[in-house]
Design an enzyme around this catalytic site. Structure first.
Site, PDB file in Angstrom:
ATOM      1  N   ASP A 136      11.566   3.999   0.259  1.00  0.00           N
ATOM      2  CA  ASP A 136      11.549   3.968   1.723  1.00  0.00           C
ATOM      3  C   ASP A 136      12.701   4.681   2.441  1.00  0.00           C
ATOM      4  O   ASP A 136      12.818   4.586   3.661  1.00  0.00           O
ATOM      5  CB  ASP A 136      11.367   2.533   2.240  1.00  0.00           C
ATOM      6  N   CYS A 252      -1.011 -13.304   9.462  1.00  0.00           N
ATOM      7  CA  CYS A 252      -2.086 -12.634   8.723  1.00  0.00           C
ATOM      8  C   CYS A 252      -2.780 -13.587   7.748  1.00  0.00           C
ATOM      9  O   CYS A 252      -2.124 -14.188   6.888  1.00  0.00           O
ATOM     10  CB  CYS A 252      -1.507 -11.437   7.959  1.00  0.00           C
TER      11      CYS A 252
END
Length: 314
Positions: A136, A252
Site C-alpha cells: 500500500d 457491513c
C-alpha cells in the site's frame, strides 16, 4: 523440495502454499495488464479534484502495474486479516476511537518482510526470477488487483470484501517477472441493495463504490494536517474517531462473522485504546513512545493534538 522450473502451474501452487503459511488467509494470482475498465472512472475522480489531498497518487501509474514496475507479468495478491473480537474502538470508558488496523505493530513491518522472504525462497526455486514487494505504499490499484485475482470484490465502501472472510484485512502484493496462470476474477460484486455502509458514514464521504477523501475522517486524522471543513470537523467531534474510521466496516453485513487476526501476532491493547480522552498523551516525547513501531508513527504529535482539540472542543 525444488519445483520444476519449466512448470508454471506447479510453481504457482507452491507459491500459494508458501503465502498461506506466511499468514495470508486468501491468496490469488492475476495478470498485470492495464486496468482499462477503470480509466474513465478514475479520470473523472481526479478531474473532480478528489485526489487533491492525496498528491502522491498518479492516475497513469495507478492504471498500469507495468508503469510502476516494467518487469511485472504476474501479481501474487494476499489478504491478511488484522481485526480481533476483543479489539473494539471506543469500548473503554471515556476512550476515543482508533481504527482497528492501528492497534498492532506497523503492518508494513510485518507484511513486507514476509513477502520479501517469499520472494527470496521463490528465486531459489526459479533462478532468474525478479520481483517487487508492494504493501500500500506503491501507486497500485491493489483492491482491483485483488478482485482480478479472485480474492473478493470492491464493496460500496470501496474496500475489498473477501466474501465470508469480510473486509478486515490488509492486501499485500508480490509482483513477479514471469507469467503464471491467473486465477479466475471474482466477477460481480455481492453488495446487492444493501446501503448500510453508506448510511453510517459519519461525514457523508461515501457514495456507492466511491469515496470522497475531502469528506473522509481518515483523511484529516491520518493523511493530512489540513483544516477539515466545518461539517467534517463536526462529524469528528460527534463520532469521536481520533485516528482512522471503521464505521462503514462495522456496519457491513459481511463482517458479522469475519476471519479474525492472530492475537499473538497483534499483541495487547495500547494505552491509546484504554485511556479516557482526558488522559491521552499531549507531549511529543510521550507520543513518540506510544506510537513507536506502529502505523500511527506517521502522524506527527502536533497533528494528533489538533485532532484531539477538534474532538474535545478545546
Amino acid at each position: 523440495m525444488p519445483v520444476e522450473h519449466s512448470d508454471p502451474l506447479a510453481f504457482k501452487t507452491w507459491l500459494r502454499t508458501e503465502a498461506l503459511s506466511a499468514g495470508f488467509a486468501r491468496v490469488g494470482f492475476a495478470g498485470c495488464d492495464p486496468f482499462l475498465a477503470e480509466e474513465a472512472r478514475l479520470g473523472t475522480w481526479f478531474k473532480e479534484g478528489r485526489g487533491t489531498l492525496l498528491p502522491y497518487l498518479d492516475p497513469a501509474t495507478l492504471l498500469d502495474p507495468q508503469a510502476l514496475w516494467p518487469q511485472a507479468r504476474t501479481a501474487l495478491v494476499g489478504f491478511f486479516p488484522y481485526a480481533r473480537p476483543e479489539a473494539t474502538p471506543g469500548a473503554a470508558p471515556g476512550s476515543l476511537k482508533l481504527s482497528r488496523y492501528l492497534w498492532g505493530p506497523d503492518y508494513h513491518m510485518i507484511l513486507k518482510p514476509r513477502l520479501a522472504r517469499l520472494l527470496e525462497a521463490a528465486q531459489a526455486q526459479w533462478p532468474g526470477l525478479e520481483g517487487r514487494v508492494c504493501v500500500d505504499t506503491a501507486p497500485l490499484l491493489e483492491r482491483q488487483l485483488a478482485a482480478r485475482a479472485g480474492l473478493g470484490w470492491q464493496g460500496k465502501h470501496t474496500l475489498l470484501i473477501a466474501g465470508k472472510d469480510g473486509s478486515w484485512g490488509f492486501l499485500g502484493v508480490l509482483l513477479l517477472s514471469i507469467e503464471l496462470p491467473p486465477d479466475k476474477p471474482f466477477g460481480t460484486q455481492q453488495c446487492g441493495t444493501c446501503t448500510a455502509c453508506l448510511e453510517v458514514c459519519p461525514s457523508g464521504a461515501l457514495e456507492p463504490f466511491r469515496l470522497d477523501p475531502s469528506r473522509c475522517l481518515t483523511t484529516y486524522t491520518i493523511e493530512t494536517e489540513a483544516e477539515p471543513p466545518p461539517e467534517v470537523a463536526a462529524a469528528l467531534a460527534a463520532s469521536r474517531w481520533a485516528a482512522g474510521c471503521d464505521a462503514c466496516q462495522e456496519a457491513c453485513p459481511w463482517n458479522r462473522a469475519p476471519i479474525w487476526g492472530d492475537p499473538a501476532l497483534w499483541g495487547g491493547p495500547s494505552p491509546l485504546h484504554t485511556r479516557s480522552a482526558g488522559e491521552l498523551p499531549r507531549g511529543a516525547a510521550q507520543w513518540r513512545k506510544l506510537t513507536r513501531r506502529t502505523a500511527l508513527r506517521r502522524v506527527r504529535d502536533r497533528h494528533w493534538r489538533a485532532t484531539l482539540a477538534r474532538i474535545l472542543g478545546e
